[in-house]
Structure formats: structure tokens, C-alpha cells
Scaffold this motif. Structure first.
Motif, short mmCIF file in Angstrom:
data_model
loop_
_atom_site.label_atom_id
_atom_site.label_comp_id
_atom_site.label_asym_id
_atom_site.label_seq_id
_atom_site.Cartn_x
_atom_site.Cartn_y
_atom_site.Cartn_z
N TYR A 78 16.55 -0.65 18.37
CA TYR A 78 15.93 -1.88 17.89
C TYR A 78 15.63 -2.80 19.07
N SER A 79 14.70 -3.71 18.84
CA SER A 79 14.32 -4.69 19.86
C SER A 79 15.10 -5.97 19.62
N PHE A 80 15.95 -6.35 20.58
CA PHE A 80 16.76 -7.55 20.46
C PHE A 80 16.12 -8.70 21.23
N ASN A 81 16.53 -9.92 20.86
CA ASN A 81 15.98 -11.11 21.51
C ASN A 81 16.78 -11.42 22.78
N TYR A 82 16.67 -10.53 23.77
CA TYR A 82 17.35 -10.70 25.06
C TYR A 82 16.31 -10.77 26.18
N ASN A 83 16.66 -11.51 27.21
CA ASN A 83 15.91 -11.43 28.46
C ASN A 83 16.58 -10.37 29.34
N ILE A 84 15.78 -9.64 30.10
CA ILE A 84 16.32 -8.57 30.96
C ILE A 84 16.01 -8.89 32.41
N ARG A 184 18.21 -4.37 11.39
CA ARG A 184 18.09 -3.43 10.28
C ARG A 184 17.73 -4.16 8.99
N ASP A 185 18.36 -5.36 8.77
CA ASP A 185 18.04 -6.16 7.58
C ASP A 185 16.59 -6.61 7.59
N LYS A 186 16.10 -6.98 8.78
CA LYS A 186 14.69 -7.37 8.89
C LYS A 186 13.78 -6.21 8.53
N LEU A 190 11.18 -6.07 5.43
CA LEU A 190 9.77 -5.82 5.68
C LEU A 190 9.26 -4.68 4.79
N ILE A 191 10.07 -3.62 4.65
CA ILE A 191 9.67 -2.49 3.80
C ILE A 191 9.52 -2.93 2.35
N LYS A 192 10.45 -3.77 1.88
CA LYS A 192 10.37 -4.27 0.50
C LYS A 192 9.12 -5.12 0.30
N SER A 193 8.83 -6.00 1.28
CA SER A 193 7.64 -6.85 1.18
C SER A 193 6.37 -6.02 1.19
N GLN A 194 6.35 -4.96 2.00
CA GLN A 194 5.17 -4.10 2.06
C GLN A 194 4.92 -3.39 0.73
#
Length: 553
Positions: A78-84, A184-186, A190-194
């Protein structure tokens, strides 16, 4: 307790203490491999600020490699909101890459892309004191150890020769799992909204098709556009285009009826509405223009015809009169405005042509540039073939109003006895063409002054652990050579540079080229010197001239 028992207990404690000390010493020795990070250092970095890490790594010889993005896929699903942020160190010094995943309010994630020796050494040290959990996936062998809420994970990527092949990850297990849960919740949301949007999309398309089949195109178009907002589909886009086409055709047809009946204002309103539905806007705009200008079109075209005829006969006053009459009918008529502009330009040119000498550089920029390049190339060739020399001349490019070449030159001094012949030949070459504007020859001229001197010298410099010293030759700027030599991986040896000193119209330039390099450091040094063909003024060059316009004329 008896004295003998007390002595035995004391001996046992002494032996245990010695074993512990020796174990710690062996552990420290096992991790004392220059360049490899220790477990203690990695775990400390996991809790250290970016500023402190930078200080520590700089001290250890690690180079800052900038901020990175889009590298999450290398290690996480998954893509996390981190700076690298990344540092690097030569792998030959047991270095590699160190990545810091950092985000305000979140624990750091440390990824050590290590050399194989460092990877195996640290794995052996930790596994000798802790029990790990090993997992085998496709092309990945992973061994994890838990300690104080942190996970130390050793990943070996099989069949992979990239920098991440031997990776050591240190992270807060609970924090990482929380990040994964959020993502994972996001994904699930998203799948439900789609799915919900898909149902709404299908129902909207069904209703739009029903309206389309009833020829209710404007209503159908609204439904198709709403469906496209839910999910873009090329077929739906084609349906919208079809609706627009049917609506547009009906409006154009109605506007045509109004036009034929003489109701021009009504036809314009319908045409303008049709424009909003059509991709062929030019055709409809032409119809609008026709409706607006039908009455005055014949008169305007007649006056334009007279104006153009007078202009072709060089009867400029009558041409101006005709064009101005057009502007009285149609103030923004482009043909009339352009005609007036051309007439005034030629009238002004014919007056100036009698007394003005124009700049050849401006009237013939391409010819002037080509001529200048020939001069430049010839001078550059001189510095290649002749060790020393000078050339001083003044060249005058000149053409009269009949188009005749009146160019002359004065050769004041030259180390080349044949240079006068070259100047004579180039003055009559096809690169010098007469100046002409709108079919009229005009007088033009341009002066080129060249005072050019050059001298070559060889400079020998010796570099060793004592310093960099001039052996022979005249140094132009010692800092240039010192900076160049210090920048090399193999900087010890004997360097020979060729310096060409050029003075052009009181401006001095130096071309510097590395022509020889000798060292006793081995084959690697010889190979590296071959990669450096030479250096010009403050930069590497292949012997070409330095500067975009060296002569400055």
C-alpha cells in the motif's frame, strides 16, 4: 552458611561474569565491520529525528541522495503518507543505501539496503541471541525478529540484482499494521462506492437510450452527460456527439429557412445556438458572417479589388483611397487594414532607400551568420594547426541599391601569408547576398573588426600525497587544475595539459585539454583517465572552441 560454600558461590559468580564479558566482547567484535551499521545504530535511527540522522550519517561518510517518491511498492502493498529521504555510500566500503520513511506524528521506518557481508553479519548476530520467524514467498526470503515493539526484518530478494536485494527493515509493528488497515479500509470503501456507481450508471444509460430512441435528443443528452460523470465511456461520448449532431442539424435547417426569408436576425440567433452543439464551428460561423455582411459584401469586395489593382501598379495614393473607402463600410476589414499597412511600409521604404544605409546584420541575418561562421571556423582551424600566431583585419560588408557587392577588407597584420587570399575569396562567396525588402534592393553595410592572437603551452603537473605542484609550463589559473585533479577518484600521478591562450578584441580565453596522464595506481586508473578526453575553460571539452560567440562581433 559455611565459609566453603560461600567461596564456591563467589567462584561461580566470577565465572559467569567472565563468560558474559567475553560474550559481549565477541558480539562487539562480530559487529565491528567498518562501514556496516549495527543493530543498536539502526534501532536508534528508528527513533531519531531527520536532523540528528543527517548529522550522524554525514559524520559516517554517507552522502545525502535527496527526497524520494513512489518507492512504496518496493516494500509494501500500500501507499502510505510518508516522506522518503535517502542516503548512499559506496558498496565497496560496505555501504549501500539508507532510506528513512518519515511522517509527522508517526514512527520512523528505516530501510537499510546493505552490502551482502553487512546483511549476513547482522542477521547472524541477531539470530544468535533471538529467535526469528522465517517466511518464504515468491523470490523473497524474509526473517523477522521482535524486540520492544519493533520488528527487525531481513529480506533477501532472489533473482534481483538491484540495491534492495539485501534489505533490512526496522519499524513499529503496531503502527505499520495500523497504516495497512487504514489503506485497506479505503480500498474496500472505494470498491463499495464503485459498485453503487455502476448500478446508478447502468440505470441512467437505460433511460438515456429510451429518450434517444424517441428522438428527444436534448433530454437524452442530459442523461448521457450524467452517466459520463459517473463513469467515462467512449460509447457514451459517441452518443452525446450523436445527440449534438441531431440538435445542430435541426437548428441549421431552421436558420436556413429564416435566412432565405430575409429574417437575418432570427437566422443568426439560431446559428449561434447551433454553434454550441457543433464541432464544425467554422462552417456555422461562416453562415453567421454571411448573414451579417450580405448587404455590404458586394460593395466591400469591389473596393478591395480596386485597391489591390492600384497597389500592383504602384499607384499607392489611389490604393490608399480605395482601402479607406472599405474601412468606412467595414471598420475591421483585415484585407483593407493589411493593404494600408503594406502601402505605408513601401512608401516609407522608398523614401528611406534614397538616403539610408541599413544594417546588413539585420536585413540578412542568415547570410551574416553564415559568413561569420566561416570566419570563425577558419580562425579556430588556425589555432589547431599553428602553435602561435596573430591575425588583425577589418572587414566591411557593403551592398548598394542596385544589389552590387561593394565589400572590402583591410588586413593589418597576419602570421599567415595566405590569409589575404582567404578574405578575398570569402568576400565574393555566395554566402554574401544583396539586401532586399519587398522586391527592392537597399543599401546595407556591416563592419567586422578582428584582432586575434593565440599561443599554445604545455603544462606538466605532479600530484601526490604531499600536494599538487607545477613541474613545467606557465599556469593560467592554478585553481582550475587543482579543482579538476581533486575531483578524480585517482588523483595521484603526472598530468599533462595543453593550454591555448586566445586574445580576441582585448578579451582573453583559455582552452584547456588533458592530453596525458600517468599513474602507478594500476589499470583502474588508466581506464578512468580514458573517460576524461580533456577539459576546456572550467569544463570538459573535446578541443572545440569555448563560448557561443567567441569573436563577439
Amino acid at each position: 552458611m559455611k565459609m566453603k560454600e560461600i567461596k564456591n558461590i563467589f567462584r561461580i559468580r566470577i565465572i559467569c561474569l567472565l563468560i558474559t564479558v567475553l560474550g559481549i566482547a565477541n558480539l562487539c567484535k562480530a559487529q565491528d565491520n567498518t562501514g556496516c551499521f549495527t543493530k543498536f545504530q539502526l534501532m536508534k535511527m528508528q527513533k531519531t529525528s531527520l536532523v540528528d540522522m543527517r548529522k550522524f550519517l554525514n559524520k559516517e561518510g554517507w552522502s545525502f541522495d535527496g527526497a524520494k517518491r513512489d518507492q512504496y511498492f518496493n516494500y509494501f502493498d500500500y501507499s502510505f503518507n510518508y516522506n522518503i529521504v535517502q542516503w548512499e555510500k559506496s558498496i565497496y566500503n560496505n555501504g549501500g543505501n539508507l532510506l528513512l520513511y518519515n511522517s509527522p506524528g508517526k514512527p520512523n521506518i528505516i530501510i537499510y539496503q546493505a552490502a551482502k557481508t553487512c546483511f549476513e553479519q547482522l542477521l547472524n548476530v541477531i539470530s544468535s541471541n533471538s529467535k526469528g520467524s522465517t517466511k518464504v514467498e515468491e523470490n523473497i526470503l524474509s526473517t523477522s525478529f521482535k524486540e520492544g515493539g519493533l520488528t527487525i526484518e531481513f529480506r533477501e530478494y532472489k533473482n534481483n540484482d538491484s540495491s534492495r536485494k539485501y534489505s533490512i527493515l526496522i519499524y513499529n509493528s503496531a503502527a505499520l499494521q495500523q497504516e495497512i488497515k487504514v489503506e485497506r479500509d479505503k480500498e474496500e470503501a472505494l470498491i463499495k462506492s464503485q459498485k453503487e456507481n455502476e448500478i446508478k450508471y447502468q440505470n441512467t444509460v437505460i433511460e438515456a437510450n429510451r429518450l434517444f430512441n424517441l428522438n428527444r435528443y436534448e433530454e437524452a443528452k442530459l442523461q448521457y452527460e450524467f452517466a459520463n460523470q459517473l463513469k467515462y465511456d467512449n460509447e457514451i461520448e459517441n452518443k452525446i456527439d450523436a445527440c449534438n449532431q441531431f440538435i445542430c442539424n435541426k437548428l441549421i435547417s431552421d436558420a436556413g429557412v429564416q435566412f432565405e426569408s430575409g429574417n437575418y436576425e432570427s437566422s443568426i440567433i439560431l446559428y449561434q445556438k447551433a454553434v454550441t452543439y457543433s464541432k464544425n464551428v467554422g462552417l456555422i460561423q461562416n453562415k453567421i458572417t454571411l448573414a451579417k455582411n450580405k448587404i455590404k459584401e458586394i460593395k466591400v469586395n469591389e473596393k478591395l479589388k480596386f485597391g489591390d489593382s492600384y497597389f500592383s501598379q504602384n499607384n499607392f495614393e489611389l490604393a490608399l483611397e480605395a482601402y479607406n473607402e472599405v474601412l468606412m463600410i467595414d471598420a475591421q476589414n483585415n484585407f483593407a487594414l493589411e493593404g494600408i499597412k503594406k502601402v505605408n511600409f513601401l512608401k516609407d521604404l522608398l523614401i528611406k532607400r534614397k538616403t539610408t544605409v541599413f544594417s546588413y546584420r539585420q536585413t540578412n541575418p542568415t547570410d551574416f551568420s553564415s559568413f561569420k561562421d566561416k570566419l570563425q571556423t577558419n580562425l579556430d582551424d588556425k589555432t589547431t594547426t599553428d602553435k602561435n600566431g596573430l591575425i588583425n583585419f577589418k572587414f566591411k560588408i557593403a551592398f548598394d541599391t542596385l544589389g552590387f557587392n561593394k565589400s572590402t577588407f583591410t588586413l593589418k597584420s597576419s602570421s599567415d601569408t595566405k590569409y589575404s587570399a582567404f578574405l578575398n575569396q570569402i568576400s565574393k562567396s555566395n554566402s554574401l547576398l544583396p539586401s532586399k525588402v519587398s522586391g527592392y534592393f537597399i543599401a546595407s553595410q556591416e563592419f567586422i573588426d578582428v584582432d586575434f592572437k593565440w599561443q599554445k603551452d604545455r603544462i606538466n603537473i605532479k600530484s601526490n600525497f604531499k600536494g599538487i605542484n607545477l613541474v613545467s609550463g606557465s599556469v593560467v589559473d592554478e585553481s582550475i587544475f587543482t579543482k579538476y585533479i581533486n575531483s578524480q577518484n585517482y588523483k595521484y600521478g603526472k598530468f599533462t595539459f595543453e593550454v591555448t591562450n586566445k586574445t580576441i578584441n582585448n578579451s582573453t580565453y583559455n582552452d584547456i585539454k588533458l592530453v596525458n596522464y600517468k599513474t602507478s595506481a594500476g589499470p583502474a586508473s588508466v581506464f578512468y583517465s580514458m573517460l576524461m578526453p580533456g577539459m576546456g575553460t572550467l569544463k570538459v571539452t573535446t578541443g572545440k572552441r569555448v563560448g557561443d560567440d567567441l569573436l563577439l562581433f
